[in-house]
Structure formats: structure tokens, C-alpha cells
Write a protein that holds these residues in place. Structure first.
Motif, PDB file in Angstrom:
ATOM      1  N   GLU A  74       0.833  -1.184   0.000  1.00 31.52           N
ATOM      2  CA  GLU A  74       0.000   0.000   0.000  1.00 31.52           C
ATOM      3  C   GLU A  74       0.875   1.243   0.000  1.00 31.52           C
ATOM      4  N   PRO A  75       0.830   2.036  -1.073  1.00 28.40           N
ATOM      5  CA  PRO A  75       1.768   3.140  -1.165  1.00 28.40           C
ATOM      6  C   PRO A  75       1.471   4.271  -0.179  1.00 28.40           C
ATOM      7  N   MET A 113       7.754  11.464   1.342  1.00 29.47           N
ATOM      8  CA  MET A 113       6.703  10.832   0.535  1.00 29.47           C
ATOM      9  C   MET A 113       5.357  11.525   0.762  1.00 29.47           C
ATOM     10  N   LYS A 148       3.112  13.481  -1.887  1.00 31.81           N
ATOM     11  CA  LYS A 148       1.750  12.995  -2.078  1.00 31.81           C
ATOM     12  C   LYS A 148       0.760  14.166  -1.974  1.00 31.81           C
ATOM     13  N   ALA A 201       1.149  16.304  -4.978  1.00 30.76           N
ATOM     14  CA  ALA A 201       0.513  15.694  -6.157  1.00 30.76           C
ATOM     15  C   ALA A 201      -0.996  15.904  -6.117  1.00 30.76           C
ATOM     16  N   ASP A 202      -1.586  15.711  -4.927  1.00 28.33           N
ATOM     17  CA  ASP A 202      -3.037  15.910  -4.810  1.00 28.33           C
ATOM     18  C   ASP A 202      -3.410  17.369  -5.054  1.00 28.33           C
ATOM     19  N   ALA A 223      -3.214  17.945  -8.670  1.00 29.24           N
ATOM     20  CA  ALA A 223      -4.365  17.290  -9.310  1.00 29.24           C
ATOM     21  C   ALA A 223      -5.606  18.157  -9.148  1.00 29.24           C
ATOM     22  N   GLY A 224      -5.816  18.626  -7.915  1.00 31.08           N
ATOM     23  CA  GLY A 224      -6.998  19.464  -7.670  1.00 31.08           C
ATOM     24  C   GLY A 224      -6.950  20.714  -8.523  1.00 31.08           C
ATOM     25  N   ASN A 261      -5.314  21.227 -11.335  1.00 37.86           N
ATOM     26  CA  ASN A 261      -5.514  20.906 -12.761  1.00 37.86           C
ATOM     27  C   ASN A 261      -6.974  20.618 -13.079  1.00 37.86           C
TER      28      ASN A 261
END
Lengths: 467, 413
Positions: free
Chosen positions: A3-4, A21, A25, A28-29, A32-33, A35
């Protein structure tokens, strides 16, 4: 798979790695939000642009349709098809003023409606008078629209759920309504109808009004054109009829002219007749070498007392017809008949007629009468005997006077020819010296010596025969 | 005269009169194939729900005559040069191939029990005798209106039912059919019959092979997260948080109350391969969110295959279409390089990513058309879910397109 996202390890040695990490993470979220939010913003903008683009697309397509479809019904149906497919409508309709009920409208053109339902809808007149009350009459119905009797009436009668209705005007007066609608709203594929959609339909209706005006104008032009074509056809028919009449008349005239010409040619030489037709008169002309021929039946006076006058004339007519045919064939011109005498001449018309030809004609006439006499009863045979005289010399030929033109020849040559005839004998062709001189090589001549002729003294004469 | 070699032709029409549209498309397909009426071995036919299903079928049969029919509703259609959706589009493909065996199977009742329908269809396939391995086009009805309101037929139970009978998947691809984006009842045509609520399979065997390329349109945008609670296709929790709250946190305050936009923009992806390997779209199963459950704060997904424990990522829909052209060309070249001759192609496209629905500027079907040119006949369809094998398992895919190329050994021509 490991599980990453598991960062619950208590292993202190891994803590920096786990923090790193977690950092990435979260980043990245966040990206993502960001974008996806941007995608959403762009999407909203594009949606608005799409709506406008669809409006322009359909107006552009309609421009093409209006340019190519002049038949009103076809134009309206094609417009509705474009509305349905381009603006994602399920059904569209054009309803026109019900002529029997003020403020009521009857559907006429429909798209997206089954055939049987369409037939039923065409009978469902619906009261739209409530739509006329505002300055810009129209109706926009979506899920958020309040309950309204007029909306419910349109839904119940015409099967629309969410729809837009815009007016169609004729001469600035509302004559019809265009409706287009969707059965349901399904975000994002079929978003609720809004003012942008209504503006598009307003624009289409305006286009349609112009197109209908054009179509009406075209109809008028078409009618005028048809009337003009009908008039042209009638005119062409009349012209053709008149032309036929004229052609007939021309034919008749030509026929009459020919008859007239023939008649003229019958009494006049062609050149003289032509001159007379062209100038109204003809000059007498002198001919140096005309050969004049006289024929005369022997004892014709006695014959006239032996047979009825009608028979006498008939006999003369029969014989003279043949004489005329013979001299014409030899290129001679008939001058006239005097009782039983026949006078003709050669060498005065355009036809080449030599003195020898006149002699040949004389001999042929003589032979014809001789043969004819043999058909006659004995007591009449002696009367069908002919004396022929021929002389060649100068004559003046022409017509004189104003009426009853008669072509004639004058001069001593005529008298000389008459003397040759009177000095001839039955069944003989008697020619003068001048004629003899001109034809001596062509025939057999019997010299008769000098013979006394009235008022002429003694003249050399010759009987002539074919060699 | 009966042809001695394989013939295939496609006809396209947008006439609003269903009979005329069917007749025109059928006639044009015959013309392109060089076939006469009644010479058709297989006739594939598709139209949008704007067309009357019965009249369309009648028009096609009038044109092509006796044949085996296979097809159904599509939200749009295309051929090598024309395409469109949400209008009156129809497409007809006709085939005559003397060394190809055609088998068509129908299993009705998918709206009642997907799993059993899958098993029933698979049994028919299992019992058939093919000429070698079959190449299967699988279609099933997306629309379930047994209870009046719309419910999507999820493909997962249906495919599970098939898998239980088949054991392993043969060469197979296909789509979930719909006739419009309002999910009106759909129709299917199988052999001489018209039906609804059905699953159907076209099996081609003998001298024919289907190869396909999956045109995934999504890329991972977020970190990995874990689905922690589900109820059917409803994802209730992610990372032990209510799913709706989870996506609101990521998407931020601008979108958190705009449920329509959340529904439209949330796509979750499952990577079936090494999570840390370089991104490979062929390893992803993407699921679109089709609704928001405000009572449970859950997300309704297009399929029910994301179970608790599933690692997911928020996916971003890509609007750059270069990969469509590249993948189409690569597949055609690969097949040709094997010495095979392309006979025809089918492109199953996600209706949702059509330009005017997705606010995109490019149409991927147009790009496929450009890549194919006039090299061989092609039929295109807009449907509600594409079927292809990912990691050896047949999956219902979202937001993608599947380009299927059918080819023959050149020496058999």
C-alpha cells in the motif's frame, strides 16, 4: 501490492523518507486538484463558446438552406431538422395562427415526432394568447420554471417538456410560433435550456421571417413569371397562327402571282412581261432578223357554213393549241390569231430561234393538220388543209396602249409573210427569198420563180420540205 | 455471380426518414463491397435513437436482402469519411467472406439479471464449433428501464457471468450500447429479429483475426489513495473519509459545492500493474463518476468493480489526441508487417468524450478516420462504455476508444 499510502511505520530510520513521501503525495493531490479545477473552468468557458458556436453553426447552415430551398414547407422542415440535430433538441415545431380562433395556434411542421402523433398534433389548436403580453414575447421552460397553466397546456397538447417558444412575424405581426425542446435535462450532455439557447432561436426565427418574406416574394415572382410565360405562350401561339395565315396568304399570293405571270407570259414574251411588271410599260424594239410565219386553213369560210359555230371554234381551238405547242417548242412567239389564220414569229425573244427553226415549226404544223385531216370524214377532209408562209426581215415588236395589252409586231416583214402565206398552196410551206437565203443549206427547196404578190410586185418564192 | 474473395463495404446516412436512411446506407454498403442483394453473409447495422428502429431495420433489409444481421443503437456513427452523433446517423456494414465462419449469439434479459445473462451467452459461445479461435465482438444494452427510471446496466456482473463459463477470455472487444445521452430504451437486431435488453456476440472464425488498440484518454493526476468502503457501484469512502468529502478536499473550495462539476470531472483510475513503474495507459482501468450520493456522501461510479482495498488515483482527462493517430497507425502497420491484409475496422468510441459533450475541440473518431484514410472500410460508433482486455481480463472501460482491425492472411485472398 504494497500500500503506497501507508505511512504509519514507527521505524525512525524511515521517518525522513516517509515525510518526503507525504510531502510529495500532498503536492501531487494539490496539483491534481488545481488541474482538475482548471479543466472545469476551461470546460465551462468552452461550454458557453460551444453554445454560441452551435448558434452560429445553425445560422450558417440555415443561410445555406435558405439560399437553396425556396419551397416554404421544405425550408421550414429543413430548419427544424437542423435545430434538432445542431442544438440537441428532441422535438421542434412550427405552429401557425388558427384561422378560426383568435390567439390559438395549430402545429404544421414538426421534427422528432412520430407520424401518427404528428397527425394528431395537427388538430390540436392551442391558446397562446398569454404569450403576447410582453414586449418581447417568448417562453423559456426548464426544470426551474414555475408551474404555469400556459406551460402545462403546451406540455399536454404538444408533448414538449422543457422548451423554448419564439414568435415568427409576418409584416411585423405574430403569425406563428417556433418551439423546440428536450424531453429531459441531463447534465452535462443536455444542460438546462437557458437564455443563450433562446437567443439562438430568436436569431433563427428572424432568419426564418426573412426567408419566408423572400419565399412569398419568390411566389409572387413565380406567379408573375408564370403569367408572363402563359402570355408568351399565347403570344407565340398567336404569332404562329398569324405566321401560318401569312404563309398561306403568301402561298396564295405566290400562286396568284404565278397564275398572273403565266397569263402574262401567255400573251407577252418573258422579257417584255418582266419589263412591263418592273416599269409599268415596255418599249417597242426593232429586230433585224425576225422570221414571221402565217398559217391559214383553205376554204375555211366554206367550212364555217357546214358545221355549227361551236364545233368550228372547237376545231380551231384544238388545232391552234397544237400550233401553239409546236411553235413554243421551237422557241417562237405567238402573236395572234385572226379568224382561222395563226401568226407567229421567231427571233425576237431571248430564245434562240433561227429562221430554220421557224421553217421546221411550219412543216410540223403542216404535217399535224395533214394527219388530223385523215381522221375527219371525207366531206370535211378538204377543209383541213393548210397554207403556210414564212418571211425573214426587220420588225418592230412591242405593246402599245394602256389596256388589254397585246404584244404585236409591225413592219413590212409582216406583210411579206402574209403574202407568202396567201401565195402558198394547200399543204405547202412557202418561203421568201430572204428566208431561203438564210436556210438554203438546211432544207430541200423548190424554187417557184417570181410570183406576183398584192402590192409587192413579183417576188421570188420557194416551197420548202425537209431534206 | 457469387464472389470468390472477401468483400466488405460500409454505407452511412443521416436521412431523417428511418426507412430511407436504412435503405440508403445498405445500398451504399453493397455498392462499396461490390456485392449484390442477397449475397451478404453478415450485415452490421447501427443507428441513433432518433431513428425508428423497425423502419430502419426494414430499410436495411430492403436494400441488402437476406443476410445475418448484427447491431443495435448507437449515440452516433461514422464511416471512413462521415461521422456524427445525436442526430440521425446510421451506418451499415456488409461482408462476404468465403473462408470466414460467422456465428451470432443472443441472450436476452440483461436488465433482469446481468450475471445469468452473461453465463447464458457464454454457454452458447462455449457450445459452438468455430474454425479455430473465434474473434468476438460483444455488445450489450446499457439502458435498464424496467422500473421506469433509468439505471445503467453495469457490465461487471455480466462479464463475471461470462467469465465463470468461459474460464479464460478469448480474443474479444465490444461496447455497451445506447442510442442517445438521455438513455432512452434501446433496440438490438440479431439475425432476423429485433430485440431489447439483450447481450449479443458476433463470432468470426476461420481466416480472420481481430487486433485492437485501446485509446485511453486519461492520465493519473494525483497520488495513490485507497477505496475503503463501497456499496455496489457507490464508493462510500476513500482513505476512510466519505468519498465526496475526499474529492472536495482535493478539488478545493471552488468546486466543492458544484456537484454537477464534481460528477462530470471526477474519474478514478486503477493501475493493475507496478504502481511505481512508468505510466502505461494499457495498465489502467478508468471509471467515470456518474452521480453524487449526497445522503451517504458517496460517488456513483459507472461500474461496480472498485472494491474496498482498491488503490485508485484521480485521473485527468486528456484532450490532446495525438496518441489516437499514433496508436491507430501503429496497429495497422503491425498487422501489415505480419503479411496480413486489413479487411475492415470498427471504432467503438466513448460517447461522453465526443467533442460537444466533453467541451473538447477534437473528435477522436475524426483522427481515426484520418489515420485509416481509404485503405479499408471502417465503421465507427459512439457508445456508453468500451469493452477490451486489460491485463488479460475483459473490462468495461470509460472515456476511451477501441480501434478493432480485422485482417486476413494475405495468401488466402
Amino acid at each position: 501490492m504494497t500500500e503506497p499510502g501507508n505511512h504509519t511505520s514507527t521505524d525512525n530510520r524511515n521517518e525522513p523518507l516517509q515525510r518526503e513521501m507525504l510531502y510529495y503525495k500532498k503536492m501531487a493531490d494539490a496539483v491534481a486538484g488545481y488541474n482538475i479545477r482548471m479543466d472545469s473552468q476551461i470546460s465551462l468557458l468552452k461550454r458557453g463558446l460551444h453554445q454560441k458556436e452551435n448558434g452560429f453553426t445553425i445560422l450558417s447552415l440555415l443561410h445555406g438552406v435558405f439560399g437553396s430551398h425556396i419551397q416554404v414547407d421544405e425550408l421550414l422542415t429543413e430548419t427544424l431538422k437542423l435545430i434538432n440535430t445542431t442544438l440537441k433538441m428532441d422535438r421542434s415545431m412550427i405552429a401557425w395562427q388558427d384561422t378560426e380562433k383568435q390567439g390559438f395556434f395549430l402545429p404544421a411542421q414538426m421534427m422528432g415526432v412520430e407520424m401518427l402523433e404528428a397527425d394528431a398534433l395537427r388538430k390540436k389548436s392551442t391558446d397562446l394568447s398569454g404569450l403576447f403580453n410582453t414586449s418581447t414575447p417568448s417562453l423559456l421552460v426548464n426544470k426551474d420554471s414555475p408551474v404555469d397553466p400556459l406551460i402545462e397546456s403546451i406540455r399536454a397538447n404538444w408533448g414538449f417538456q422543457y422548451f423554448i417558444a419564439v414568435p415568427i412575424r409576418t409584416d411585423k405581426v405574430i403569425s406563428g410560433w417556433m418551439l423546440a425542446g428536450r424531453e429531459k435535462e441531463a447534465w452535462p450532455f443536455y444542460p438546462p435550456l437557458n437564455a443563450g439557447d433562446r437567443d439562438t432561436l430568436f436569431a433563427i426565427a428572424s432568419f426564418m421571417e426573412a426567408a419566408l418574406a423572400n419565399a412569398r416574394l419568390y411566389d409572387k415572382l413565380e406567379k408573375a413569371n408564370q403569367e408572363l410565360e402563359s402570355y408568351n405562350r399565347e403570344l407565340e401561339s398567336r404569332v404562329a397562327e398569324r405566321t401560318r395565315d401569312l404563309q398561306q396568304r403568301n402561298q396564295d399570293l405566290a400562286f396568284e402571282k404565278k397564275r398572273s405571270d403565266d397569263l402574262l407570259l401567255n400573251i407577252l414574251p418573258a422579257e417584255t412581261a418582266e419589263e412591263l411588271k418592273t416599269y409599268g410599260s415596255s418599249k417597242a424594239r426593232m429586230f433585224e432578223q425576225a422570221t414571221v410565219m402565217f398559217t391559214d386553213f383553205v376554204n375555211f369560210t366554206t367550212l364555217s357554213s357546214m358545221i355549227p359555230p361551236e364545233q368550228l371554234v372547237s376545231e380551231l381551238d384544238y388545232c391552234f393549241r397544237h400550233f401553239d405547242e409546236i411553235i413554243t417548242r421551237w422557241g417562237m412567239e405567238k402573236i395572234k390569231t385572226i379568224g382561222d389564220a395563226h401568226m407567229s414569229v421567231g427571233g425576237i425573244t431571248g430564245n434562240t430561234c433561227a429562221p430554220a427553226d421557224v421553217i421546221r415549226a411550219g412543216l410540223e404544223i403542216r404535217d399535224f393538220v395533214s394527219a388530223y385531216s385523215r381522221e375527219k370524214p371525207d366531206h370535211l377532209k378538204p377543209f383541213f388543209n393548210l397554207r403556210v408562209g414564212v418571211h425573214t426581215g426587220i420588225v418592230v415588236a412591242g405593246i402599245v396602249g394602256l389596256k388589254k395589252f397585246s404584244y404585236d409586231i409591225w413592219g413590212d416583214t409582216v406583210n411579206m409573210a402574209a403574202r407568202m402565206q396567201s401565195s402558198s398552196e394547200p399543204g405547202k410551206v412557202n418561203v421568201s427569198e430572204s428566208t431561203y437565203q438564210l436556210t438554203s443549206n438546211d432544207f430541200s427547196f423548190e424554187p417557184r420563180g417570181k410570183i406576183s404578190a398584192k402590192n409587192k410586185g413579183e417576188l421570188l418564192m420557194f416551197f420548202v420540205e425537209n431534206k | 455471380m457469387t464472389p470468390t474473395e472477401t468483400r466488405f463495404g460500409v454505407g452511412f446516412s443521416e436521412l431523417p426518414n428511418a426507412f430511407q436512411a436504412g435503405f440508403a446506407a445498405g445500398r451504399d454498403a453493397l455498392l462499396q463491397a461490390g456485392l449484390e442483394k442477397d449475397q451478404v453473409q453478415l450485415c452490421m447495422l447501427f443507428c441513433t435513437s432518433r431513428q425508428d428502429a423497425g423502419e430502419f431495420f426494414r430499410g436495411v433489409r430492403e436494400a441488402v436482402g437476406e443476410a445475418r444481421f448484427f447491431g443495435g443503437y448507437a449515440n452516433g456513427a461514422g464511416n471512413n469519411t462521415s461521422m456524427g452523433y445525436d442526430g440521425y446517423q446510421t451506418v451499415v456494414g456488409v461482408m462476404y467472406a468465403p473462408d470466414v465462419q460467422v456465428d451470432i449469439f443472443l441472450q436476452e434479459g440483461i436488465a433482469f439479471n446481468e450475471f445469468e445473462t452473461g453465463k447464458g451467452l457464454a454457454r452458447q459461445i462455449n457450445e459452438a464449433r468455430f474454425k479455430g479461435n473465434p474473434n468476438i465482438i460483444l455488445l450489450f444494452d446499457a439502458v435498464n428501464r424496467l422500473e421506469g427510471s433509468f439505471r445503467m446496466n453495469y457490465g461487471t456482473p455480466f462479464l463475471n457471468g461470462m467469465k465463470e463459463i468461459l474460464g479464460s477470455w478469448p480474443n474479444i472487444a465490444g461496447a455497451r450500447m445506447l442510442g442517445d445521452m438521455k438513455f432512452k430504451p434501446t433496440h438490438q437486431w440479431v439475425n432476423g429479429e429485433m430485440t431489447q435488453n439483450s447481450a449479443l456476440a458476433l463470432c468470426l472464425s476461420g481466416n480472420i483475426r481481430m487486433d485492437y488498440a485501446v485509446m485511453h484518454g486519461c492520465k493519473p493526476a494525483s497520488a495513490y489513495h485507497t477505496v475503503t468502503a463501497t456499496k455496489g457501484a457507490n464508493i462510500l469512502e476513500i482513505d476512510h473519509k466519505p468519498a465526496l468529502e475526499f474529492v472536495r478536499e482535493i478539488l478545493g473550495p471552488d468546486m466543492k459545492d458544484n456537484l454537477k462539476e464534481i460528477k462530470y470531472f471526477v474519474t478514478l483510475g486503477r493501475n493493475i500493474s507496478d504502481p511505481w513503474a512508468e505510466f502505461n495507459p494499457a495498465n489502467y482501468i478508468n471509471r467515470m463518476c456518474v452521480g453524487v450520493d449526497t445522503k451517504s456522501n458517496g460517488l456513483f461510479m459507472a461500474e461496480m468493480d472498485f472494491e474496498p482495498g482498491t488503490q485508485i488515483q484521480l485521473m485527468r482527462r486528456g484532450f490532446q489526441m495525438d496518441y489516437v493517430s499514433d496508436q491507430t497507425t501503429e496497429l495497422i502497420d503491425r498487422v501489415r508487417n505480419e503479411g496480413r491484409k486489413p479487411v475492415f475496422a470498427m471504432y467503438f468510441n466513448c460517447a461522453g468524450r465526443a467533442a460537444s459533450y466533453s467541451d473538447n475541440t477534437d473528435e477522436d473518431m475524426r483522427i481515426v478516420q484520418q489515420a485509416v484514410g481509404d485503405a479499408f472500410p471502417m465503421m465507427g460508433f459512439y457508445e456508453a462504455g468500451e469493452l477490451a482486455k486489460i491485463g488479460g481480463e475483459l473490462q468495461v472501460l470509460d472515456w476511451t476508444g477501441i480501434f478493432c482491425l480485422f485482417s486476413q492472411e494475405a495468401s488466402h485472398d
